[in-house]
Design a protein around this motif. Structure first.
Motif: not given
Length: 315
Positions: A153, A184, A199-200, A202-205, A231
Motif C-alpha cells: 500500500k 491512495q 491521518d488518512k 495511516l488509516a489506509f495502512g 509516523y
C-alpha cells in the motif's frame, strides 16, 4: 517581433538605465535560492549582467491563487519578459498575457497544464525549460519496493487544485497495479491539510509515500518530511530539496540544468526570437539523493546497487 535593445556592459549610463530590458522573476516564497543563482550565472555567461544591461524585478507567492495578482502587476508594469519558476506562476502568467514572452524555468509538464501545444513547437508566448519526466513515478515506486519488505500500500501527497497531479496519481495507480500494490491519494491544498493527510495515510495502512510534483506541495516539504519521520513512513520524494529538508530520499530531474538553460531563451527572445517557435528543453540530468540520518531513524539501509546510484548523500 520587436527586438529589444541589448547594450554591452560599459555602454550603460544613468539615463539609459531606465530603458534596460526588464524581466519579472516569479517564484515560490521559500524556493531554493541556488536556482536563481544558477539562472543568473547562465545569463552572465551570455553577457547579461543585472543592473548593467538587464533589469530584474522579483516577485514571490505561496498559494496558487496569489500568483494571479503578481502577474497582473507585472503586466501592468509592462515588463519585457516574465520568468516563471513553477507551474502556478506559469499558468498565472499565461492567463494574464498573450503578448509578453514567458520563459519557464524547469516547470513541470507545460503541455499537461495547457500553456503550450507541444514541447517541439509551443505555439504560444510561452517557452523555456521543463523538468517533466513521468517515467520517474514508476522508478520511485520501485525504490520503495526495494527498501520496504512486502510493500502493498502506497499513498501519494498531491494538490487537488492541480489538474496535472490527478494525471500523476493515475500514472502511479497504473504502475502500482502491475505490482499488486494499492494506492491512495492524499489531497493537500492548504497548510492545515497536512496533518489530515497523514491521518488518512495511516488509516489506509500505507507503508510508503510519494508526492506529486506541485508548487504548493513543495512548499510543505519541511512538514511533510517531519510527518514522515514522526509516523515512520518511508517517503521517496520528487526533488532533492525534500531531502535537504530532512526527508528520506528523492529521485528527480536536476532543477539547476533547467534554470541554467532558461538563460538561453532570454537571450534568443531579446534578439527577436518568437517564443512560439522555440522548442522547450526537457531534462537530461537526473539525481538520486538520500539522507543518512533519516535512514538511521527509520532503521533502513539501501541495497548496495541502490546506494551506488545515489548522487548526493546528506547527513
Amino acid at each position: 517581433m520587436l527586438v529589444l535593445p541589448v547594450l554591452a556592459v560599459g555602454q550603460i549610463s544613468e539615463t539609459s538605465a531606465q530603458t534596460l530590458p526588464a524581466m519579472g522573476y516569479v517564484a515560490a516564497k521559500n524556493a531554493n535560492p541556488k536556482r536563481l543563482e544558477v539562472f543568473k550565472q547562465g545569463l552572465a555567461e551570455l553577457g547579461y549582467i543585472e543592473g548593467k544591461n538587464i533589469r530584474i524585478e522579483y516577485r514571490e507567492a505561496v498559494l496558487d491563487a496569489e500568483y494571479n495578482g503578481v502577474m497582473a502587476d507585472l503586466v501592468y508594469r509592462k515588463v519585457d519578459i516574465i520568468l516563471a519558476a513553477n507551474v502556478a506562476a506559469t499558468r498565472a502568467a499565461a492567463g494574464a498575457t498573450k503578448t509578453i514572452p514567458i520563459v519557464m524555468l524547469a516547470v513541470f509538464d507545460p503541455v499537461g497544464i495547457g500553456v503550450v501545444k507541444s514541447l517541439a513547437r509551443p505555439g504560444a508566448n510561452v517557452t523555456g525549460t521543463t523538468m517533466y519526466a513521468p517515467q520517474l513515478i514508476g522508478e520511485r515506486l520501485e525504490i520503495l519496493r526495494r527498501i520496504v519488505p512486502k510493500l502493498d500500500k502506497v499513498a501519494m501527497a498531491l494538490n487537488g487544485n492541480n489538474a496535472n497531479n490527478a494525471a500523476q496519481f493515475e500514472l502511479l495507480r497504473s504502475e502500482a497495479q502491475k505490482l499488486g500494490i494499492k494506492v491512495q491519494s492524499l489531497d493537500i491544498r492548504k497548510t492545515e491539510d497536512v496533518d489530515a493527510a497523514f491521518d488518512k495515510a495511516l488509516a489506509f495502512g500505507a507503508q510508503g509515500l510519494v508526492n506529486g510534483v506541485d508548487t504548493f506541495i513543495n512548499s510543505r516539504r519541511f512538514v511533510l518530511a517531519d510527518g514522515a519521520m514522526k509516523y515512520k513512513l518511508p517517503f521517496v520524494y520528487s526533488d532533492v530539496e525534500y531531502v535537504l529538508a530532512g526527508g528520506l530520499m528523492a529521485l528527480g530531474p536536476g532543477h539547476y540544468e533547467g534554470y541554467h538553460g532558461a538563460a538561453k531563451y532570454v537571450d534568443q527572445i531579446l534578439h527577436g526570437a518568437n517564443p512560439a517557435d522555440l522548442p522547450i528543453a526537457g531534462p537530461t540530468q537526473f539525481t538520486m539523493s538520500a539522507n543518512r540520518t533519516a535512514l538511521n531513524k527509520l532503521g533502513l539501509s539501501l541495497p548496495s546497487d541502490l546506494a551506488a546510484r545515489v548522487n548526493e548523500w546528506i547527513d
